[in-house]
Design an enzyme around this catalytic site. Structure first.
Site, PDB file in Angstrom:
ATOM      1  N   GLU A 258     -18.234  21.358 -21.412  1.00 28.24           N
ATOM      2  CA  GLU A 258     -19.299  22.146 -20.609  1.00 28.24           C
ATOM      3  C   GLU A 258     -18.999  22.739 -19.357  1.00 28.24           C
ATOM      4  O   GLU A 258     -19.232  21.538 -18.151  1.00 28.24           O
ATOM      5  CB  GLU A 258     -19.996  20.159 -20.755  1.00 28.24           C
ATOM      6  CG  GLU A 258     -20.246  19.866 -22.047  1.00 28.24           C
ATOM      7  CD  GLU A 258     -20.241  18.452 -21.290  1.00 28.24           C
ATOM      8  OE1 GLU A 258     -20.771  17.547 -20.616  1.00 28.24           O
ATOM      9  OE2 GLU A 258     -21.050  17.962 -22.450  1.00 28.24           O
ATOM     10  N   PRO A 259     -18.793  23.310 -19.494  1.00 29.66           N
ATOM     11  CA  PRO A 259     -18.400  24.221 -18.186  1.00 29.66           C
ATOM     12  C   PRO A 259     -19.856  24.775 -17.103  1.00 29.66           C
ATOM     13  O   PRO A 259     -20.467  25.183 -17.992  1.00 29.66           O
ATOM     14  CB  PRO A 259     -17.511  25.806 -18.071  1.00 29.66           C
ATOM     15  CG  PRO A 259     -17.986  25.576 -19.332  1.00 29.66           C
ATOM     16  CD  PRO A 259     -18.478  24.967 -20.445  1.00 29.66           C
ATOM     17  N   GLY A 260     -19.653  24.356 -15.733  1.00 32.63           N
ATOM     18  CA  GLY A 260     -20.870  24.405 -15.622  1.00 32.63           C
ATOM     19  C   GLY A 260     -19.846  25.524 -13.611  1.00 32.63           C
ATOM     20  O   GLY A 260     -21.020  27.008 -14.236  1.00 32.63           O
ATOM     21  N   CYS A 327     -31.156  18.516  11.551  1.00 31.34           N
ATOM     22  CA  CYS A 327     -30.927  17.817  12.251  1.00 31.34           C
ATOM     23  C   CYS A 327     -29.874  16.832  12.624  1.00 31.34           C
ATOM     24  O   CYS A 327     -30.207  15.214  12.336  1.00 31.34           O
ATOM     25  CB  CYS A 327     -32.071  16.987  13.094  1.00 31.34           C
ATOM     26  SG  CYS A 327     -32.979  18.653  14.057  1.00 31.34           S
TER      27      CYS A 327
HETATM   28  N1  LLP Z   1     -20.517  17.540 -18.337  1.00 29.30           N
HETATM   29  C1  LLP Z   1     -20.833  16.826 -17.494  1.00 29.30           C
HETATM   30  C2  LLP Z   1     -20.864  14.916 -18.035  1.00 29.30           C
HETATM   31  C3  LLP Z   1     -20.968  16.958 -15.873  1.00 29.30           C
HETATM   32  O1  LLP Z   1     -21.145  15.645 -14.217  1.00 29.30           O
HETATM   33  C4  LLP Z   1     -20.201  17.459 -15.140  1.00 29.30           C
HETATM   34  C5  LLP Z   1     -20.730  17.763 -13.491  1.00 29.30           C
HETATM   35  C6  LLP Z   1     -20.242  18.770 -16.067  1.00 29.30           C
HETATM   36  C7  LLP Z   1     -20.150  18.596 -17.218  1.00 29.30           C
HETATM   37  C8  LLP Z   1     -19.885  20.544 -15.215  1.00 29.30           C
HETATM   38  O2  LLP Z   1     -19.083  20.230 -14.233  1.00 29.30           O
HETATM   39  P1  LLP Z   1     -18.481  21.761 -13.567  1.00 29.30           P
HETATM   40  O3  LLP Z   1     -17.658  22.513 -14.733  1.00 29.30           O
HETATM   41  O4  LLP Z   1     -19.297  22.572 -13.066  1.00 29.30           O
HETATM   42  O5  LLP Z   1     -17.444  21.794 -12.711  1.00 29.30           O
HETATM   43  N2  LLP Z   1     -21.837  18.982  -6.633  1.00 29.30           N
HETATM   44  C9  LLP Z   1     -20.860  19.082  -6.799  1.00 29.30           C
HETATM   45  C10 LLP Z   1     -20.034  19.190  -8.761  1.00 29.30           C
HETATM   46  C11 LLP Z   1     -20.584  17.914  -9.027  1.00 29.30           C
HETATM   47  C12 LLP Z   1     -20.370  17.868 -10.871  1.00 29.30           C
HETATM   48  C13 LLP Z   1     -21.230  17.172 -11.417  1.00 29.30           C
HETATM   49  N3  LLP Z   1     -20.734  16.672 -13.161  1.00 29.30           N
HETATM   50  C14 LLP Z   1     -20.207  20.182  -6.270  1.00 29.30           C
HETATM   51  O6  LLP Z   1     -20.563  20.619  -5.486  1.00 29.30           O
HETATM   52  O7  LLP Z   1     -18.449  20.442  -6.437  1.00 29.30           O
END
Ligand code: LLP
Length: 393
Positions: A258-260, A327
């Site tokens: 599940e990459p974001g 602010c």
């Molecule tokens: N799967 C689950 C269950 C998650 O909670 C997350 C991210 C992902 C996949 C994807 O993670 P990624 O591949 O994007 O690292 N706002 C923070 C990042 C929070 C991520 C929360 N969960 C930032 O700006 O670094």
């Protein structure tokens, strides 16, 4: 591959600032990298990283599914054309109504707690379940985003597995899937692979398993000196581990990730304009027409984003602190960054802002949300601005 400064100039001129600009080619190239390194893995894009519907469609067309964490995200995934069978859902602290509603969507639900398993059984939400596990392994760029280990609110701990199995037995449920997500922006291949290895071990405790999801977290490097995640190594060792696992099970098991951030971070820039300057005996401040309400990562995690001056390429470099228009004193994009001193009306490009940029933006201080613009493969600009509240549930 990045289109560079010319198209960003055009975006700033056409749409004004602040504006997020995303490059379609970069998103597509990242998706293809994932396919190359993880050929037999279902990729579910963690849409919280960037949930603009146009971006979601680009990703879907690359053969990727969606990972959602709320009913709003499930609704948006459907709107963007993701099929329920290609969508997964994980969330802590759900109400019973939310869990029932998510279950009825047809997406694959990873239950996050014993309470959720109990609710699932009692409300007869389905015969098969998948469990999110916390195996005690966590990683990530900041304590806030480490999601494995004793400080994390997520998942069912290994110690709780016997109790989880007792509840599933009580209700006649079959555990067909397990999932984990150790944290975000993981740059260390070794820790990521360790979590894979341990999850495959844990999998042996579930005799009916057909599906294992290794979560997201694949990192990108933000700062120039930061090392890259060795994706080639992760892909290679992942393949060896999962093939050996399948062989030892003697039957087929499907795998997912599940990459974001990995898919969208490098595609996006936030363009802002210099509107003020101020000096204290500690800092040379440059004030811009945006703030942490539009890109919160520096204020929230101290995150580094490369910043370039689009209007000026010559001049001596000096330490500059870039401040926003919100602010609060913590509303900064960079502190004492060595750069050519910007002048009023210069446009600055805050790079690697495609993930957790707009999706974490708010109307704090009653500023409008920034516009979002897509640069197509052919270099055409398109306004893809999005009002997230229309989907929030
Ligand atoms: N799967 C689950 C269950 C998650 O909670 C997350 C991210 C992902 C996949 C994807 O993670 P990624 O591949 O994007 O690292 N706002 C923070 C990042 C929070 C991520 C929360 N969960 C930032 O700006 O670094």
């Amino acid at each position: 591959m990045k289109k560079g400064r010319e198209v960003l100039h055009k975006a700033a001129q056409t749409y004004g600032t602040p504006v997020y600009v995303y490059e379609q080619q970069v998103i597509e190239a990242q998706c293809q990298k994932l396919w190359r390194h993880f050929p037999n893995v279902a990729i579910h894009y963690a849409m919280k990283a960037n949930s603009n519907p146009e971006i979601l469609r680009i990703i879907r067309k690359q053969g990727i599914g969606a990972e959602a964490v709320s009913l709003g995200e499930l609704a948006l995934a459907k709107h963007a054309g993701f099929k329920a069978k290609d969508t997964s859902f994980t969330c802590a602290s759900l109400t019973e109504r939310e869990l029932a509603s998510a279950a009825s969507s047809g997406a694959r639900i990873h239950l996050d707690s014993l309470t959720q398993i109990e609710t699932w059984g009692r409300k007869a939400l389905g015969r098969e379940v998948s469990l999110r596990l916390n195996q005690g392994i966590g990683a990530g760029h900041h304590a806030h985003v480490i999601t494995g280990g004793p400080h994390s609110k997520f998942g069912i701990t290994l110690e709780d597995i016997p109790e989880a199995l007792r509840i599933t037995d009580t209700y006649g449920l079959r555990v067909v899937g397990i999932q984990q997500h150790i944290g975000s922006n993981v740059l260390d291949a070794t820790v990521f692979l360790k979590s894979v290895r341990v999850l495959l071990q844990t999998a042996k405790r579930f005799p009916n398993l057909t599906h294992i999801d290794f979560g997201g977290g694949l990192g990108i490097s933000y700062a120039p000196e930061e090392s890259q995640l060795d994706l080639k190594r992760v892909g290679k060792e992942f393949k060896i581990l999962t093939s050996a696992f399948k062989e030892s099970m003697g039957r087929d098991v499907s795998f997912a990730m599940e990459p974001g951030r990995f898919i969208v971070a490098e595609s996006g820039s936030l363009l802002v304009s210099v509107v003020d300057q101020k000096k204290t005996n500690k800092h040379q401040f440059v004030g811009v027409n945006s703030g942490f309400n539009q890109l919160i990562r520096h204020a929230m995690y101290g995150s580094y984003h490369p910043i370039e001056n689009l209007s000026r390429t010559r001049g001596p470099k000096t330490p500059i602190t870039i401040a926003g228009n919100v602010c609060e004193s913590g509303d900064l994009f960079a502190v004492d960054r060595m750069m050519i001193r910007p002048e009023l009306d210069d446009v600055l490009v805050i790079r690697n802002a495609g993930a957790y940029g707009f999706s974490m933006a708010s109307n704090f201080n009653m500023h409008a949300l920034p516009r979002e613009v897509l640069v197509s493969g052919a270099g055409r600009l398109k306004d893809i601005s999005f009002v997230p509240s229309e989907y929030a549930l």
